[in-house]
Motif scaffolding. Structure first.
Motif, mmCIF file in Angstrom:
data_model
loop_
_atom_site.group_PDB
_atom_site.id
_atom_site.type_symbol
_atom_site.label_atom_id
_atom_site.label_comp_id
_atom_site.label_asym_id
_atom_site.label_seq_id
_atom_site.Cartn_x
_atom_site.Cartn_y
_atom_site.Cartn_z
ATOM 1 N N ILE A 1 12.921 24.540 16.058
ATOM 2 C CA ILE A 1 12.910 24.178 14.737
ATOM 3 C C ILE A 1 11.671 24.379 13.773
ATOM 4 C CG2 ILE A 1 13.338 22.128 13.126
ATOM 5 C CD1 ILE A 1 15.093 20.809 15.211
ATOM 6 N N LEU A 2 10.454 24.057 14.555
ATOM 7 C CA LEU A 2 9.155 24.187 14.167
ATOM 8 C C LEU A 2 8.840 25.535 13.630
ATOM 9 C CD1 LEU A 2 6.258 23.276 12.906
ATOM 10 C CD2 LEU A 2 5.706 22.988 15.364
ATOM 11 N N ALA A 3 9.128 26.522 14.867
ATOM 12 C CA ALA A 3 9.114 27.857 14.579
ATOM 13 C C ALA A 3 9.683 28.373 13.511
ATOM 14 C CB ALA A 3 9.218 28.742 16.154
ATOM 15 N N HIS A 4 11.128 27.930 13.443
ATOM 16 C CA HIS A 4 11.831 28.802 12.142
ATOM 17 C C HIS A 4 11.151 28.340 10.987
ATOM 18 C CE1 HIS A 4 15.356 29.139 9.735
ATOM 19 N NE2 HIS A 4 15.290 28.067 9.388
ATOM 20 N N LEU A 5 10.813 26.944 10.687
ATOM 21 C CA LEU A 5 10.235 26.335 9.470
ATOM 22 C C LEU A 5 8.885 27.065 9.197
ATOM 23 C CD1 LEU A 5 11.415 22.613 9.838
ATOM 24 C CD2 LEU A 5 12.405 24.373 8.447
ATOM 25 N N ARG A 6 8.044 27.381 10.243
ATOM 26 C CA ARG A 6 6.826 27.992 9.859
ATOM 27 C C ARG A 6 6.876 29.387 9.544
ATOM 28 N NH1 ARG A 6 3.551 26.363 15.466
ATOM 29 N NH2 ARG A 6 2.320 24.651 14.602
ATOM 30 N N PHE B 1 18.725 15.018 13.497
ATOM 31 C CA PHE B 1 18.020 14.402 12.288
ATOM 32 C C PHE B 1 17.625 12.922 12.858
ATOM 33 C CE2 PHE B 1 18.470 11.040 8.982
ATOM 34 C CZ PHE B 1 17.488 11.685 8.003
ATOM 35 N N CYS B 2 18.640 12.171 13.574
ATOM 36 C CA CYS B 2 18.055 10.856 13.809
ATOM 37 C C CYS B 2 17.243 10.766 14.931
ATOM 38 C CB CYS B 2 19.511 10.077 14.305
ATOM 39 S SG CYS B 2 20.862 9.853 13.143
ATOM 40 N N LEU B 3 16.869 11.666 15.921
ATOM 41 C CA LEU B 3 16.038 11.710 16.715
ATOM 42 C C LEU B 3 14.506 11.845 16.191
ATOM 43 C CD1 LEU B 3 17.530 14.079 19.406
ATOM 44 C CD2 LEU B 3 17.136 11.494 19.526
ATOM 45 N N ALA B 4 14.512 12.827 15.148
ATOM 46 C CA ALA B 4 13.318 13.007 14.454
ATOM 47 C C ALA B 4 12.887 12.081 13.721
ATOM 48 C CB ALA B 4 13.456 14.197 13.421
ATOM 49 N N LEU B 5 13.921 11.287 13.007
ATOM 50 C CA LEU B 5 13.579 10.084 12.205
ATOM 51 C C LEU B 5 12.920 8.895 13.127
ATOM 52 C CD1 LEU B 5 13.565 8.642 9.420
ATOM 53 C CD2 LEU B 5 16.062 8.100 9.783
ATOM 54 N N GLY B 6 13.473 8.780 14.125
ATOM 55 C CA GLY B 6 12.998 7.742 15.166
ATOM 56 C C GLY B 6 11.732 7.961 15.503
ATOM 57 N N SER C 1 5.675 19.505 7.445
ATOM 58 C CA SER C 1 5.435 18.222 7.449
ATOM 59 C C SER C 1 6.649 17.554 8.043
ATOM 60 C CB SER C 1 5.258 17.562 6.095
ATOM 61 O OG SER C 1 6.406 17.563 5.378
ATOM 62 N N ILE C 2 6.768 16.054 8.638
ATOM 63 C CA ILE C 2 7.929 15.506 8.991
ATOM 64 C C ILE C 2 9.101 15.615 7.937
ATOM 65 C CG2 ILE C 2 6.961 13.343 8.334
ATOM 66 C CD1 ILE C 2 9.237 14.157 11.478
ATOM 67 N N GLU C 3 8.426 15.510 6.731
ATOM 68 C CA GLU C 3 9.783 15.505 5.503
ATOM 69 C C GLU C 3 10.461 16.601 5.432
ATOM 70 O OE1 GLU C 3 8.936 14.128 1.542
ATOM 71 O OE2 GLU C 3 8.293 16.343 1.257
ATOM 72 N N ARG C 4 10.063 17.791 6.087
ATOM 73 C CA ARG C 4 10.895 18.849 6.221
ATOM 74 C C ARG C 4 12.152 18.839 7.226
ATOM 75 N NH1 ARG C 4 9.502 21.968 1.543
ATOM 76 N NH2 ARG C 4 7.376 22.217 1.716
ATOM 77 N N VAL C 5 11.909 17.911 8.026
ATOM 78 C CA VAL C 5 13.029 17.380 9.218
ATOM 79 C C VAL C 5 13.582 16.037 8.839
ATOM 80 C CG1 VAL C 5 13.362 17.221 11.490
ATOM 81 C CG2 VAL C 5 11.679 18.799 10.821
ATOM 82 N N ALA C 6 12.806 15.167 8.740
ATOM 83 C CA ALA C 6 13.459 13.746 8.693
ATOM 84 C C ALA C 6 13.635 13.260 6.940
ATOM 85 C CB ALA C 6 12.674 12.697 9.292
ATOM 86 N N SER C 7 14.482 14.150 6.246
ATOM 87 C CA SER C 7 14.821 13.594 4.876
ATOM 88 C C SER C 7 16.178 14.487 4.769
ATOM 89 C CB SER C 7 13.956 14.216 3.938
ATOM 90 O OG SER C 7 13.800 15.592 3.988
ATOM 91 N N GLY C 8 16.463 14.254 3.313
ATOM 92 C CA GLY C 8 18.048 14.869 2.850
ATOM 93 C C GLY C 8 17.666 16.472 3.361
ATOM 94 N N GLN C 9 16.748 17.297 2.696
ATOM 95 C CA GLN C 9 16.566 18.551 3.246
ATOM 96 C C GLN C 9 16.472 18.778 4.622
ATOM 97 O OE1 GLN C 9 12.474 20.044 2.139
ATOM 98 N NE2 GLN C 9 12.172 17.921 1.645
ATOM 99 N N ILE D 1 0.980 -1.082 0.082
ATOM 100 C CA ILE D 1 0.038 -0.105 0.119
ATOM 101 C C ILE D 1 1.028 1.196 0.008
ATOM 102 C CG2 ILE D 1 -1.864 1.355 1.304
ATOM 103 C CD1 ILE D 1 -1.640 -2.163 2.435
ATOM 104 N N GLU D 2 0.857 2.062 -0.863
ATOM 105 C CA GLU D 2 1.588 3.299 -0.919
ATOM 106 C C GLU D 2 0.799 4.344 -0.569
ATOM 107 O OE1 GLU D 2 1.781 3.852 -5.201
ATOM 108 O OE2 GLU D 2 2.664 1.880 -5.850
ATOM 109 N N THR D 3 1.585 5.130 0.163
ATOM 110 C CA THR D 3 1.305 6.125 1.210
ATOM 111 C C THR D 3 1.911 7.564 0.985
ATOM 112 O OG1 THR D 3 2.157 6.196 3.099
ATOM 113 C CG2 THR D 3 0.671 4.347 2.726
ATOM 114 N N GLU D 4 1.323 8.528 1.420
ATOM 115 C CA GLU D 4 1.905 9.913 1.492
ATOM 116 C C GLU D 4 2.224 9.989 3.085
ATOM 117 O OE1 GLU D 4 3.243 11.321 -0.934
ATOM 118 O OE2 GLU D 4 2.249 10.265 -2.502
ATOM 119 N N GLY D 5 2.657 9.130 3.633
ATOM 120 C CA GLY D 5 3.132 9.298 5.210
ATOM 121 C C GLY D 5 4.077 10.290 5.545
ATOM 122 N N GLY D 6 5.018 10.542 4.500
ATOM 123 C CA GLY D 6 6.032 11.569 4.920
ATOM 124 C C GLY D 6 5.210 13.072 5.139
ATOM 125 N N HIS D 7 4.217 13.238 4.546
ATOM 126 C CA HIS D 7 3.746 14.471 4.672
ATOM 127 C C HIS D 7 2.793 14.779 5.993
ATOM 128 C CE1 HIS D 7 5.322 15.748 0.938
ATOM 129 N NE2 HIS D 7 4.932 14.405 0.561
#
Length: 323
Positions: A178-183, A242-247, A190-198, A159-165
């Motif tokens: 971090i959230l305040a800065h990204l806002r 990054f590792c904390l956020a991914l976990g 989304s979690i993708e803004r923190v737990a991905s290459g970017q 089942i493909e999802t868009e769970g990264g968002h």
């Protein structure tokens, strides 16, 4: 046994390989041929180039994984100028049968069919992936891919999802910052803004602001190199975060999907594997309140196959047509 051309189309490269499938599974995958998408006008011209390099007629069957949604009459790829019209694939590529899947859906099929030798234990109990139930697949790369593998009664479903968002949920005061800065930059974080290459760059920017210093690394590739090497303390701190956020995200996704195991995939996942096992990834993964004991019993593995997209595309074809 039948032969199929497996194709994995990304933003920068398209990879091709011959695969043999039988009885609904992949029996072999040949050497990958990597072509630059910018040097080819379309999938058809790249397909023809692969045939010329192979020096033989291509099989009349295609297994295609695409970086982007695969619904609709016209597919526009992410970071790739190619346009694919599924209805014209048989005519354009000269095939009788084809399977078309999302690139991360292909990874799900790879997880379903690969042997134990293609998985590395990251944390949790050292046991194999379950033969019954759900496996969550989380893939940090350019973005954050998420899929669900359901095994039941000797069969499997991807089942493909868009769970990264899903929304990024801060768990401490630093992540609040971090959230305040990204806002300030994004309408929704989304979690993708923190737990991905970017994500590493986004975290690094916040840490540099807290320290009151200038960012030494503005190039994402250079930042990742410094962070993984441990050459720069601020870059290393960003990688730890990054590792904390991914976990935390992987644990949330496993809870939401009802999983009993998790597989980490994606290009970034492979790069940070050694760091994950000695970071706070596991602590954040299991820190789910009343469900902490259940999470602690969940194995987390890394897929190590060198071409999971190609293998998974072939696996999707085999599952669809029975080989």
């Amino acid at each position: 046994m039948s032969e199929v051309v497996a194709v994995d189309i990304g933003g920068t490269h398209a990879r091709f390989a011959l695969a043999e499938v039988a009885d609904g599974r992949v029996s072999s995958l040949g050497e990958a041929c990597t072509l630059k998408t910018a040097e080819h006008a379309s999938l058809q011209t790249a397909w023809e180039d692969f045939g010329r390099q192979l020096g033989r007629p291509l099989p009349r069957a295609a297994a295609i994984a695409v970086a982007g949604p695969v619904q609709g009459e016209v597919l526009k790829l992410t970071n790739n100028p190619w346009v694919i019209q599924p209805a014209l694939i048989p005519e354009r590529l000269g095939v009788d049968h084809y399977a078309l899947v999302n690139d991360f859906g292909a990874v799900g099929h790879a997880v379903a069919q690969l042997g134990v030798e293609h998985f590395r234990q990251l944390c949790g109990p050292e046991r194999g992936l379950p033969e019954e139930g759900v496996v969550s697949i989380v893939g940090p790369g350019t973005g954050l891919g998420v899929a669900q593998l359901l095994r039941r009664g000797g069969r499997y479903h991807v089942i493909e999802t868009e769970g990264g968002h899903i929304d990024f949920a801060p768990l401490d005061t630093l992540e609040d910052q971090i959230l305040a800065h990204l806002r300030k930059r994004f309408r929704r974080v989304s979690i993708e803004r923190v737990a991905s290459g970017q994500g590493l760059t986004n975290i690094y920017e916040v840490l540099a602001g807290i320290e009151g210093g200038e960012m030494q690394y503005r190039d994402e590739k250079a930042l990742w190199t410094a962070a993984l090497a441990g050459d720069d303390s601020l870059a290393a701190a960003a990688l730890d975060r990054f590792c904390l956020a991914l976990g935390a995200a992987a644990g949330d996704i496993a809870l939401a999907q009802g999983a009993s195991a998790v597989v980490i995939a994606g290009g970034v996942g492979a790069r940070v594997a050694d760091h994950l096992v000695r970071s706070g990834f596991r602590d954040r993964f299991i820190a789910k309140g009343r469900f902490e004991r259940m999470m602690d019993e969940m194995p987390v593995k890394l897929i190590t196959h060198p071409q999971p997209g190609l293998f998974g595309a072939a696996a999707a074809f085999a599952e669809k047509f029975g080989g």
